[in-house]
Scaffold this motif. Structure first.
Motif, PDB file in Angstrom:
ATOM      1  N   ALA A 197      38.376  46.014 -33.607  1.00 26.64           N
ATOM      2  CA  ALA A 197      37.203  45.171 -33.792  1.00 26.64           C
ATOM      3  C   ALA A 197      36.771  44.590 -32.453  1.00 26.64           C
ATOM      4  CB  ALA A 197      37.528  44.048 -34.760  1.00 26.64           C
ATOM      5  N   SER A 198      35.488  44.371 -32.313  1.00 24.21           N
ATOM      6  CA  SER A 198      34.936  43.792 -31.102  1.00 24.21           C
ATOM      7  C   SER A 198      34.579  42.340 -31.390  1.00 24.21           C
ATOM      8  CB  SER A 198      33.689  44.567 -30.686  1.00 24.21           C
ATOM      9  OG  SER A 198      33.059  43.935 -29.607  1.00 24.21           O
ATOM     10  N   TYR A 199      35.065  41.438 -30.568  1.00 22.24           N
ATOM     11  CA  TYR A 199      34.787  40.018 -30.759  1.00 22.24           C
ATOM     12  C   TYR A 199      33.955  39.514 -29.591  1.00 22.24           C
ATOM     13  CZ  TYR A 199      38.462  40.482 -34.182  1.00 22.24           C
ATOM     14  OH  TYR A 199      39.215  40.883 -35.254  1.00 22.24           O
ATOM     15  N   LEU A 200      32.807  38.954 -29.923  1.00 24.06           N
ATOM     16  CA  LEU A 200      31.894  38.459 -28.906  1.00 24.06           C
ATOM     17  C   LEU A 200      31.666  36.967 -29.119  1.00 24.06           C
ATOM     18  CD1 LEU A 200      29.206  41.294 -29.142  1.00 24.06           C
ATOM     19  CD2 LEU A 200      31.073  41.108 -27.489  1.00 24.06           C
ATOM     20  N   GLN A 201      31.418  36.238 -28.063  1.00 22.82           N
ATOM     21  CA  GLN A 201      31.129  34.820 -28.193  1.00 22.82           C
ATOM     22  C   GLN A 201      29.886  34.578 -29.031  1.00 22.82           C
ATOM     23  OE1 GLN A 201      31.048  33.137 -24.269  1.00 22.82           O
ATOM     24  NE2 GLN A 201      33.264  32.856 -24.237  1.00 22.82           N
ATOM     25  N   THR A 202      28.996  35.529 -29.074  1.00 27.73           N
ATOM     26  CA  THR A 202      27.785  35.380 -29.884  1.00 27.73           C
ATOM     27  C   THR A 202      28.102  35.414 -31.370  1.00 27.73           C
ATOM     28  OG1 THR A 202      27.382  37.757 -29.691  1.00 27.73           O
ATOM     29  CG2 THR A 202      26.237  36.315 -28.125  1.00 27.73           C
ATOM     30  N   ASP A 203      29.317  35.833 -31.748  1.00 29.33           N
ATOM     31  CA  ASP A 203      29.724  35.840 -33.151  1.00 29.33           C
ATOM     32  C   ASP A 203      30.176  34.463 -33.624  1.00 29.33           C
ATOM     33  OD1 ASP A 203      29.266  38.573 -33.277  1.00 29.33           O
ATOM     34  OD2 ASP A 203      31.335  39.071 -32.759  1.00 29.33           O
ATOM     35  N   LEU A 204      30.379  33.532 -32.706  1.00 26.92           N
ATOM     36  CA  LEU A 204      30.874  32.208 -33.053  1.00 26.92           C
ATOM     37  C   LEU A 204      29.751  31.335 -33.616  1.00 26.92           C
ATOM     38  CD1 LEU A 204      33.114  31.607 -29.908  1.00 26.92           C
ATOM     39  CD2 LEU A 204      33.804  32.452 -32.157  1.00 26.92           C
TER      40      LEU A 204
END
Length: 144
Positions: free
Chosen positions: A3-10
């Motif tokens: 999975a890719s986790y980006l700060q924009t997902d917060l």
């Protein structure tokens, strides 16, 4: 594939609000949702040295800190006090907003119905009056 986790997902804290009776709690500073599950003890002589259990009933509480206002049309201290004194329930939604003027809900996340278990008002010298409310869920909590 990982999975890719980006700060924009917060989710920013200032975009998640408590709405009571379809209106945001006025001048909200925080909201908290806490979910608990009871456990039913099933330990027997066949359990050996370890306790065993199964899930029981689920309960939830919601709380919020907010600033005092007497503006009409807002879900304010007085609005919540009227509900508490009447012994009524309050439908609520914890939802997001992108509107920094009216704070209209963009998307609901969790909803339910609750009773007000505590409501407090605090006034300190040289400060803005603050309030807090605690709600006990009655019935199901729904992910919207």
């Amino acid at each position: 594939m990982a999975a890719s986790y980006l700060q924009t997902d917060l989710v920013k804290g200032n975009s998640l609000l408590l709405y009571a009776n379809s209106n945001p709690v006025a001048f909200g500073k925080s909201c908290d949702l806490s979910i608990s599950s009871d456990s039913i003890d099933t330990t027997s002589k066949f359990s050996g040295n370890f306790k065993t259990s199964i899930p029981g009933q689920i309960s939830y509480t919601v709380s919020s800190d907010f600033l005092l206002t007497y503006a009409s049309g807002d879900t304010s201290f007085d609005t919540l006090l009227a509900v508490q004194l009447s012994g009524g329930t309050v439908p609520f939604v914890i939802g997001t907003t992108t509107d920094s003027v009216t704070y209209a809900m963009t998307a609901g996340k969790y909803s339910g119905t609750a009773i007000i278990t505590s409501l407090s008002l605090k006034a300190e010298e040289n400060g803005i009056c603050s309030c807090s409310v605690s709600l006990q869920g009655t019935g199901a909590l729904t992910k919207v």
